[in-house]
Design an enzyme around this catalytic site. Structure first.
Site, PDB file in Angstrom:
ATOM      1  N   HIS A  62     -37.743-106.726 132.993  1.00 51.64           N
ATOM      2  CA  HIS A  62     -38.642-105.840 133.742  1.00 51.64           C
ATOM      3  C   HIS A  62     -38.482-106.139 135.234  1.00 51.64           C
ATOM      4  O   HIS A  62     -38.847-107.217 135.692  1.00 51.64           O
ATOM      5  CB  HIS A  62     -40.094-106.050 133.308  1.00 51.64           C
ATOM      6  CG  HIS A  62     -40.324-105.733 131.865  1.00 51.64           C
ATOM      7  ND1 HIS A  62     -40.673-104.469 131.419  1.00 51.64           N
ATOM      8  CD2 HIS A  62     -40.240-106.506 130.753  1.00 51.64           C
ATOM      9  CE1 HIS A  62     -40.800-104.484 130.104  1.00 51.64           C
ATOM     10  NE2 HIS A  62     -40.528-105.711 129.678  1.00 51.64           N
ATOM     11  N   ASN A 278     -46.656-110.135 125.074  1.00 51.85           N
ATOM     12  CA  ASN A 278     -46.688-109.140 124.002  1.00 51.85           C
ATOM     13  C   ASN A 278     -45.267-108.869 123.520  1.00 51.85           C
ATOM     14  O   ASN A 278     -44.445-108.392 124.298  1.00 51.85           O
ATOM     15  CB  ASN A 278     -47.319-107.846 124.507  1.00 51.85           C
ATOM     16  CG  ASN A 278     -47.635-106.886 123.383  1.00 51.85           C
ATOM     17  OD1 ASN A 278     -47.579-107.237 122.208  1.00 51.85           O
ATOM     18  ND2 ASN A 278     -47.967-105.654 123.742  1.00 51.85           N
ATOM     19  N   ASP A 305     -37.058-110.885 127.935  1.00 45.78           N
ATOM     20  CA  ASP A 305     -38.266-110.099 128.204  1.00 45.78           C
ATOM     21  C   ASP A 305     -38.937-110.599 129.486  1.00 45.78           C
ATOM     22  O   ASP A 305     -40.156-110.769 129.552  1.00 45.78           O
ATOM     23  CB  ASP A 305     -39.246-110.125 127.025  1.00 45.78           C
ATOM     24  CG  ASP A 305     -40.389-109.119 127.176  1.00 45.78           C
ATOM     25  OD1 ASP A 305     -40.300-108.242 128.059  1.00 45.78           O
ATOM     26  OD2 ASP A 305     -41.378-109.214 126.409  1.00 45.78           O
ATOM     27  N   PHE A 323     -50.081-108.820 129.939  1.00 49.12           N
ATOM     28  CA  PHE A 323     -49.157-109.532 129.063  1.00 49.12           C
ATOM     29  C   PHE A 323     -47.850-109.824 129.810  1.00 49.12           C
ATOM     30  O   PHE A 323     -47.387-109.001 130.591  1.00 49.12           O
ATOM     31  CB  PHE A 323     -48.817-108.677 127.837  1.00 49.12           C
ATOM     32  CG  PHE A 323     -49.943-108.463 126.874  1.00 49.12           C
ATOM     33  CD1 PHE A 323     -50.259-109.429 125.935  1.00 49.12           C
ATOM     34  CD2 PHE A 323     -50.679-107.282 126.889  1.00 49.12           C
ATOM     35  CE1 PHE A 323     -51.284-109.220 125.014  1.00 49.12           C
ATOM     36  CE2 PHE A 323     -51.701-107.065 125.980  1.00 49.12           C
ATOM     37  CZ  PHE A 323     -52.012-108.039 125.045  1.00 49.12           C
TER      38      PHE A 323
END
Length: 429
Positions: A62, A278, A305, A323
């Protein structure tokens, strides 16, 4: 442009570690051998026996830009990737605005070219604004350079929408990459539904929230012959579903994160939001199933992630904080120290899960060191021992549960297309 890496260590065809030199010309591996003679016009970089690896690949990152620049940007996230030894990363689309049109994807691609120091592959959304209702224009987005299609951050709730998405993706020979979560079962949870949630009076997210979604989707993938990839798998039931699907010949692949391999709910020391991610940290049996699934090939590779947030957001407490944790700069040393050094898996296996396997899964041209290959290369000091210090991160995000963990095996140089973009202490790009 020519350079030569001298006296490195890497695997020979038998999987044994050998001393080796690598000559790089015009961004590609030109020659591999022992005792290569340096030419007058080329730069020589002495490695002193340090380990040479293909540049790591992370298909789940991300970068937050556009819209979340306080958390991370393409520039800062790519620098964090380079420091962690990653030369290719794939940017998730839960930005604002989302890359759900060719115009927005073109903007994103241009921004990547302008500011990234590593290769960044942009995902495109499955549905408009990730709302799970209307499919995006897959054909236009593929033509604009989409790496694959995902609504990561939310699961596609409508089975009919997912079925149509898989049909379109299969027709274009593209992958559907899924965040698997059944919204009716989330239960407004902030942690796993287990001992920790009960002890602290918190709403818990049950394991079936994930596994039931995967079970639905693998059957849809079977009916469409779509390549279906499961993000951040976290439960023993999910591993079983994927294992059974593979045995049935369904085109399903899966990734696991370092934090789900390293931690379970039993490791959460208190209501600390740096342990909030998450999917959440699950039970000990889930953690063990993930490791076994990785070892037996049910799970194909490791992805971080990487999910940066501001310190202010993470101070809001376990229930209210967002999260996610960061992972690009710590993945290799954490995995090397806690699994390779302890003999749970080998260095060769770890390198494959970070390079060869994601490259094969998504048919990428990187992930290998051989004559003619792109010179995306990571140099690792397997003896270097340091504590994890978030204040030294190049990422804007400092949100990690691994602060002060002592680790060996730190990347010290990263080459992208033959160019040194990072070495310990500085970013070169």
């Amino acid at each position: 442009m020519s350079s030569i890496l001298k006296n490195g260590t890497w695997f020979n065809e038998k999987g044994e570690l050998n001393r080796v030199d690598i000559r790089i010309v015009d961004g590609k591996v030109y020659e591999i051998g022992e005792h290569l003679i340096r030419k007058d016009d080329e730069e020589a970089i002495e490695l002193d026996g340090k380990f040479i690896s293909p540049g790591f690949i992370d298909v789940h990152v991300h970068l937050r830009e556009p819209g979340g620049e306080k958390k991370e940007t393409i520039e800062t996230g790519s620098k964090a990737a380079a420091k962690g030894g990653f030369t290719t990363i794939a940017a998730m689309p839960n930005t604002r605005p989302t890359p759900d049109t060719k115009e927005q994807l073109n903007w994103l691609t241009n921004r990547i070219k302008e500011t990234s120091v590593v290769n960044v592959l942009p995902y495109a959304c499955i549905t408009t604004r990730q709302l799970g209702e209307e499919l995006t224009n897959f054909e236009e987005l593929k033509e604009a350079g989409a790496f694959a299609f995902t609504d990561d951050g939310v699961g596609v709730q409508n089975a009919s929408v997912m079925l149509q998405a898989m049909k379109k993706a299969a027709a274009l020979d593209m992958a559907i990459v899924a965040h698997c979560e059944e919204n009716t079962l989330i239960n407004k949870g902030s942690v796993h539904e287990g001992n920790f949630s009960k002890q602290h009076g918190l709403n818990g997210i049950p394991s079936v929230c994930e596994s039931v979604h995967i079970a639905r989707d693998v059957l849809l993938a079977e009916s469409t012959n779509c390549h279906y990839h499961v993000c951040h798998i976290s439960t023993k039931e999910s591993v079983r579903v994927v294992r059974d699907a593979k045995r049935a010949g369904i085109r399903v692949t899966a990734e696991v994160t370092p934090h789900h391999l390293l931690l379970s709910e039993e490791d959460i020391p208190s209501v600390d939001s740096n342990y909030k991610m998450n999917p959440p940290l699950r039970g000990k049996a889930d953690q063990e199933a993930l490791l076994q699934g990785l070892l037996d090939g049910t799970i194909d590779f490791i992805a971080t992630d990487h999910a940066p947030h501001t310190s202010e957001e993470k101070r809001e407490g376990l229930q209210l904080a967002p999260f996610g944790i960061v992972g690009l700069e710590t993945a290799f040393p954490l995995l090397y120290t806690n699994f390779v050094e302890r003999g749970i898996f080998t260095l060769k296996q770890l390198i494959d899960w970070l390079t060869v396997r994601p490259a094969e899964t998504f048919r990428l041209p990187s992930g290998k060191i051989e004559v003619g290959a792109v010179a995306d290369i990571t140099i690792i000091d397997l003896q270097l021992n340091e504590k994890i210090d978030p204040e030294q991160f190049l990422s804007k995000g400092k949100n990690t549960p691994f602060t002060n963990w002592e680790c060996k095996g730190w990347p010290v140089m990263t080459f992208v297309n033959g160019k040194l973009v990072w070495e310990k202490g500085s970013v070169h790009a």
